[in-house]
Design a protein around this motif. Structure first.
Motif, PDB file in Angstrom:
ATOM      1  N   ALA A  11       0.717  -1.408  -0.073  1.00  0.00           N
ATOM      2  CA  ALA A  11      -0.217  -0.438   0.446  1.00  0.00           C
ATOM      3  C   ALA A  11       0.955   1.775   0.033  1.00  0.00           C
ATOM      4  CB  ALA A  11      -1.011   0.357   1.278  1.00  0.00           C
ATOM      5  N   PRO A  12       0.559   2.566  -0.791  1.00  0.00           N
ATOM      6  CA  PRO A  12       1.556   3.455  -0.847  1.00  0.00           C
ATOM      7  C   PRO A  12       1.091   4.565  -0.030  1.00  0.00           C
ATOM      8  CG  PRO A  12      -0.042   3.524  -2.897  1.00  0.00           C
ATOM      9  CD  PRO A  12      -0.210   2.361  -2.255  1.00  0.00           C
ATOM     10  N   LEU A  13       2.120   4.882   0.608  1.00  0.00           N
ATOM     11  CA  LEU A  13       2.027   5.768   1.405  1.00  0.00           C
ATOM     12  C   LEU A  13       1.696   7.606   1.755  1.00  0.00           C
ATOM     13  CD1 LEU A  13       4.445   4.699   3.615  1.00  0.00           C
ATOM     14  CD2 LEU A  13       2.120   4.266   3.443  1.00  0.00           C
ATOM     15  N   PHE A  14       0.613   7.999   1.801  1.00  0.00           N
ATOM     16  CA  PHE A  14       0.486   9.470   1.202  1.00  0.00           C
ATOM     17  C   PHE A  14       1.048  10.500   1.930  1.00  0.00           C
ATOM     18  CE2 PHE A  14      -1.625   6.924  -1.944  1.00  0.00           C
ATOM     19  CZ  PHE A  14      -0.965   7.613  -2.874  1.00  0.00           C
ATOM     20  N   ILE A  15       1.918  10.618   2.565  1.00  0.00           N
ATOM     21  CA  ILE A  15       2.562  11.824   3.962  1.00  0.00           C
ATOM     22  C   ILE A  15       2.524  12.703   4.085  1.00  0.00           C
ATOM     23  CG2 ILE A  15       4.934  11.638   5.181  1.00  0.00           C
ATOM     24  CD1 ILE A  15       5.372   9.236   3.889  1.00  0.00           C
ATOM     25  N   VAL A  16       1.464  14.281   4.783  1.00  0.00           N
ATOM     26  CA  VAL A  16       1.177  14.851   5.273  1.00  0.00           C
ATOM     27  C   VAL A  16       2.229  15.503   5.431  1.00  0.00           C
ATOM     28  CG1 VAL A  16      -0.215  17.280   5.647  1.00  0.00           C
ATOM     29  CG2 VAL A  16      -1.131  14.748   4.350  1.00  0.00           C
ATOM     30  N   CYS A  37      11.596   4.900   4.083  1.00  0.00           N
ATOM     31  CA  CYS A  37      10.583   4.057   2.660  1.00  0.00           C
ATOM     32  C   CYS A  37      11.845   3.378   1.744  1.00  0.00           C
ATOM     33  CB  CYS A  37       9.828   4.625   1.230  1.00  0.00           C
ATOM     34  SG  CYS A  37       8.765   5.775   3.117  1.00  0.00           S
ATOM     35  N   THR A  38      12.472   3.902   1.348  1.00  0.00           N
ATOM     36  CA  THR A  38      13.493   3.265  -0.095  1.00  0.00           C
ATOM     37  C   THR A  38      14.099   2.131   0.739  1.00  0.00           C
ATOM     38  OG1 THR A  38      14.163   5.836  -0.687  1.00  0.00           O
ATOM     39  CG2 THR A  38      15.225   3.297  -1.581  1.00  0.00           C
ATOM     40  N   GLN A  39      14.692   1.451   1.807  1.00  0.00           N
ATOM     41  CA  GLN A  39      15.316   0.445   2.078  1.00  0.00           C
ATOM     42  C   GLN A  39      14.115  -0.800   1.985  1.00  0.00           C
ATOM     43  OE1 GLN A  39      16.493   0.370   5.894  1.00  0.00           O
ATOM     44  NE2 GLN A  39      16.867  -1.340   5.971  1.00  0.00           N
ATOM     45  N   ALA A  40      12.427  -0.079   2.575  1.00  0.00           N
ATOM     46  CA  ALA A  40      11.532  -1.377   2.835  1.00  0.00           C
ATOM     47  C   ALA A  40      10.326  -1.158   0.989  1.00  0.00           C
ATOM     48  CB  ALA A  40       9.960  -1.368   3.343  1.00  0.00           C
ATOM     49  N   GLY A  41      10.663  -0.416  -0.020  1.00  0.00           N
ATOM     50  CA  GLY A  41      10.218  -0.831  -1.230  1.00  0.00           C
ATOM     51  C   GLY A  41       8.942  -0.044  -1.140  1.00  0.00           C
ATOM     52  N   ARG A  42       8.710   0.274  -0.428  1.00  0.00           N
ATOM     53  CA  ARG A  42       7.335   1.032  -0.350  1.00  0.00           C
ATOM     54  C   ARG A  42       6.948   2.136  -1.529  1.00  0.00           C
ATOM     55  NH1 ARG A  42       4.230  -0.220   4.097  1.00  0.00           N
ATOM     56  NH2 ARG A  42       2.004   0.375   3.729  1.00  0.00           N
ATOM     57  N   ARG A  43       6.540   2.457  -2.131  1.00  0.00           N
ATOM     58  CA  ARG A  43       5.735   3.769  -2.766  1.00  0.00           C
ATOM     59  C   ARG A  43       5.180   4.627  -2.259  1.00  0.00           C
ATOM     60  NH1 ARG A  43       1.705   2.169  -6.736  1.00  0.00           N
ATOM     61  NH2 ARG A  43       0.930   0.876  -4.839  1.00  0.00           N
ATOM     62  N   PHE A  44       5.634   6.135  -2.348  1.00  0.00           N
ATOM     63  CA  PHE A  44       5.078   6.670  -1.353  1.00  0.00           C
ATOM     64  C   PHE A  44       4.979   8.184  -1.831  1.00  0.00           C
ATOM     65  CE2 PHE A  44       9.687   7.817  -0.722  1.00  0.00           C
ATOM     66  CZ  PHE A  44      10.148   8.931  -0.250  1.00  0.00           C
ATOM     67  N   ARG A  45       4.153   8.968  -1.542  1.00  0.00           N
ATOM     68  CA  ARG A  45       4.152  11.007  -2.082  1.00  0.00           C
ATOM     69  C   ARG A  45       3.896  11.641  -0.447  1.00  0.00           C
ATOM     70  NH1 ARG A  45       0.632  13.276  -6.581  1.00  0.00           N
ATOM     71  NH2 ARG A  45       0.870  16.164  -5.490  1.00  0.00           N
ATOM     72  N   ILE A  46       5.235  12.670  -0.804  1.00  0.00           N
ATOM     73  CA  ILE A  46       4.872  14.018   0.736  1.00  0.00           C
ATOM     74  C   ILE A  46       4.234  14.987   0.299  1.00  0.00           C
ATOM     75  CG2 ILE A  46       6.431  15.326   1.686  1.00  0.00           C
ATOM     76  CD1 ILE A  46       8.733  12.982   2.384  1.00  0.00           C
ATOM     77  N   PHE A  47       3.551  15.269   0.984  1.00  0.00           N
ATOM     78  CA  PHE A  47       2.802  16.867   0.204  1.00  0.00           C
ATOM     79  C   PHE A  47       3.112  17.291   1.722  1.00  0.00           C
ATOM     80  CE2 PHE A  47       0.148  13.791  -0.392  1.00  0.00           C
ATOM     81  CZ  PHE A  47      -0.446  13.592  -2.459  1.00  0.00           C
ATOM     82  N   GLU A  61      -6.612  16.804  -0.626  1.00  0.00           N
ATOM     83  CA  GLU A  61      -6.178  15.460  -2.027  1.00  0.00           C
ATOM     84  C   GLU A  61      -5.124  14.300  -1.017  1.00  0.00           C
ATOM     85  OE1 GLU A  61      -2.455  16.353  -4.584  1.00  0.00           O
ATOM     86  OE2 GLU A  61      -2.842  18.511  -2.976  1.00  0.00           O
ATOM     87  N   ALA A  62      -4.113  14.211  -0.190  1.00  0.00           N
ATOM     88  CA  ALA A  62      -3.964  13.587   0.168  1.00  0.00           C
ATOM     89  C   ALA A  62      -4.996  12.055   0.401  1.00  0.00           C
ATOM     90  CB  ALA A  62      -2.853  13.304   1.637  1.00  0.00           C
ATOM     91  N   VAL A  63      -5.796  12.825   1.682  1.00  0.00           N
ATOM     92  CA  VAL A  63      -7.185  11.409   1.773  1.00  0.00           C
ATOM     93  C   VAL A  63      -7.276  10.872  -0.504  1.00  0.00           C
ATOM     94  CG1 VAL A  63      -9.095  10.739   2.018  1.00  0.00           C
ATOM     95  CG2 VAL A  63      -7.620  12.177   3.821  1.00  0.00           C
ATOM     96  N   GLU A  64      -7.877  11.735  -1.008  1.00  0.00           N
ATOM     97  CA  GLU A  64      -8.412  11.567  -2.531  1.00  0.00           C
ATOM     98  C   GLU A  64      -7.169  10.585  -3.095  1.00  0.00           C
ATOM     99  OE1 GLU A  64      -8.672  15.459  -3.967  1.00  0.00           O
ATOM    100  OE2 GLU A  64     -10.589  15.586  -3.264  1.00  0.00           O
ATOM    101  N   ARG A  65      -6.383  10.473  -2.510  1.00  0.00           N
ATOM    102  CA  ARG A  65      -5.725   9.583  -3.589  1.00  0.00           C
ATOM    103  C   ARG A  65      -5.031   8.335  -2.750  1.00  0.00           C
ATOM    104  NH1 ARG A  65      -2.366  12.663  -7.258  1.00  0.00           N
ATOM    105  NH2 ARG A  65      -2.220  14.504  -7.998  1.00  0.00           N
ATOM    106  N   GLY A  71      -4.110   3.692  -0.543  1.00  0.00           N
ATOM    107  CA  GLY A  71      -2.784   4.027   0.044  1.00  0.00           C
ATOM    108  C   GLY A  71      -3.247   4.063   1.495  1.00  0.00           C
ATOM    109  N   VAL A  72      -2.220   4.401   2.501  1.00  0.00           N
ATOM    110  CA  VAL A  72      -2.094   4.936   3.644  1.00  0.00           C
ATOM    111  C   VAL A  72      -2.090   6.476   3.970  1.00  0.00           C
ATOM    112  CG1 VAL A  72      -1.521   4.495   5.196  1.00  0.00           C
ATOM    113  CG2 VAL A  72      -1.561   2.860   4.654  1.00  0.00           C
ATOM    114  N   VAL A  73      -3.127   6.513   4.357  1.00  0.00           N
ATOM    115  CA  VAL A  73      -2.153   8.557   4.854  1.00  0.00           C
ATOM    116  C   VAL A  73      -1.892   8.767   5.813  1.00  0.00           C
ATOM    117  CG1 VAL A  73      -3.944  11.115   5.407  1.00  0.00           C
ATOM    118  CG2 VAL A  73      -4.948   8.602   3.840  1.00  0.00           C
ATOM    119  N   VAL A  74      -0.498   8.727   5.704  1.00  0.00           N
ATOM    120  CA  VAL A  74       0.439   9.726   7.097  1.00  0.00           C
ATOM    121  C   VAL A  74       0.152  10.955   7.508  1.00  0.00           C
ATOM    122  CG1 VAL A  74       2.065   8.870   7.896  1.00  0.00           C
ATOM    123  CG2 VAL A  74       0.786   7.685   6.442  1.00  0.00           C
ATOM    124  N   VAL A  75       0.353  11.220   8.245  1.00  0.00           N
ATOM    125  CA  VAL A  75       0.677  12.986   8.983  1.00  0.00           C
ATOM    126  C   VAL A  75       1.905  12.680   9.308  1.00  0.00           C
ATOM    127  CG1 VAL A  75      -0.810  12.612  10.821  1.00  0.00           C
ATOM    128  CG2 VAL A  75      -0.220  14.660  10.311  1.00  0.00           C
TER     129      VAL A  75
END
Length: 322
Positions: A11-16, A37-47, A61-65, A71-75
């Motif tokens: 599951a990708p991470l969408f991080i605020v 994230c790189t070490q775990a091979g996890r997709r992510f995007r930072i807002f 926007e993070a929730v919509e994506r 994916g998972v919403v992260v703060v």
């Protein structure tokens, strides 16, 4: 039985991420996030939140994506930032992750999430979503507490002192001390809960949704917060010196023993002005953030939880119970 949202290893991470606590802290947090994230091979995007008016739109926007990508919403931020992203996430069907960056971090500490960003990332990448109770006041989320009157004023003025002298627990304590000693307004409120109704004159009404915070100041209703209820705390009308004594009692974990304190658990409570010509709007603090709300106020437990990725046991909370 409620089913948790998917939050598998792919599951990708969408991080605020809130940069407001200082550029160096934000840079360090970002580096720790990217490395994990790189070490775990996890997709992510930072807002990156680069201003107070950007929190809500970036959270949405993070929730919509996250919903679109499974994916998972992260703060990454303090309790106020966590609150804003939780507000957007609640009811979305997304799992929720937290990387604490604040001063007190009551929410993350209560749920066993480490303060260190690298350690918190390990939790995020390995644990499962578990249900967490959410409080609502007029449909506004609060994860730690909601308040009106003196406590809300204290929080507002504390931010002024922090902007001048820095963010620390010591600064927060002395800011509260100065606010209490200056004097305060008394509110006449009518509270209705569980078929009961009571009028009270009080400088502040505080509603807790955080067992760790309640235990630390010595409120017996802390246990109710783990059983589907909230805890109301109202201080009886008193002078500045008596209020100072209550502040000291709270710091010593003995607030609930004071005669001037009224506390009780509830699932739903309505609060309005005791007089017909009373206040129609007033300032309410939710997890440290101040906003205007219309009376009456409806405090209640949300019918649905927030699905927080967290360990099954929170060591600090368990230690506080002993």
């Amino acid at each position: 039985m409620m089913q948790p949202p998917p939050a598998g290893p792919d599951a990708p991470l969408f991080i605020v991420l809130n940069a407001g606590s200082g550029r160096d802290n934000a840079d360090e947090a970002r580096q720790a996030i990217e490395a994990a994230c790189t070490q775990a091979g996890r997709r992510f995007r930072i807002f990156l939140i680069d201003g107070p008016d950007r929190i809500k739109p970036l959270a949405r926007e993070a929730v919509e994506r996250a919903r679109a990508a499974g994916g998972v919403v992260v703060v990454a931020g303090g309790d106020g930032t966590i609150n804003a992203v939780a507000q957007a996430t609640l009811g979305s069907g997304c799992a929720f992750g937290v990387l604490p960056q604040g001063t007190f971090n009551y929410f993350s500490r209560t749920h066993g999430i480490p303060r260190d960003t690298a350690e918190a990332m390990k939790n995020l990448l390995t644990e499962q979503p578990r249900p967490v109770q959410v409080g609502l006041v007029n449909d506004r989320v609060f994860l730690v507490n909601a308040s009106l009157g003196l406590y809300a004023e204290l929080l507002e003025e504390r931010e002024t002192y922090k902007s001048r002298y820095g963010r620390s627990r010591l600064i927060a304590f002395f800011a509260g001390l100065l606010t209490v000693m200056r004097g305060h307004q008394t509110w006449r409120l009518r509270m209705a809960w569980h078929g009961q109704e009571r009028d009270i004159r009080t400088p502040t009404l505080f509603v807790g949704n955080n067992a760790l915070q309640m235990q630390q100041v010595g409120i017996a209703e802390a246990e109710a917060l783990e059983n589907g209820q909230l805890a109301a705390i109202a201080l009886k009308e008193t002078g500045p010196l008596a209020m100072l004594g209550l502040l000291v009692r709270g710091a010593m974990g003995r607030l609930g023993q004071a005669d001037q304190v009224l506390s009780f658990p509830f699932e739903s409570m309505t609060v309005k002005a005791a007089r017909t010509r009373g206040a129609r709007r007033l300032k309410v603090a939710t997890d440290g953030e101040i906003g205007w709300m219309d009376m009456p106020l409806l405090f209640r437990v949300s019918p649905e939880p927030l699905w927080l990725i967290r360990p099954e046991v929170a060591p600090e909370l368990e230690a506080a119970k002993e």
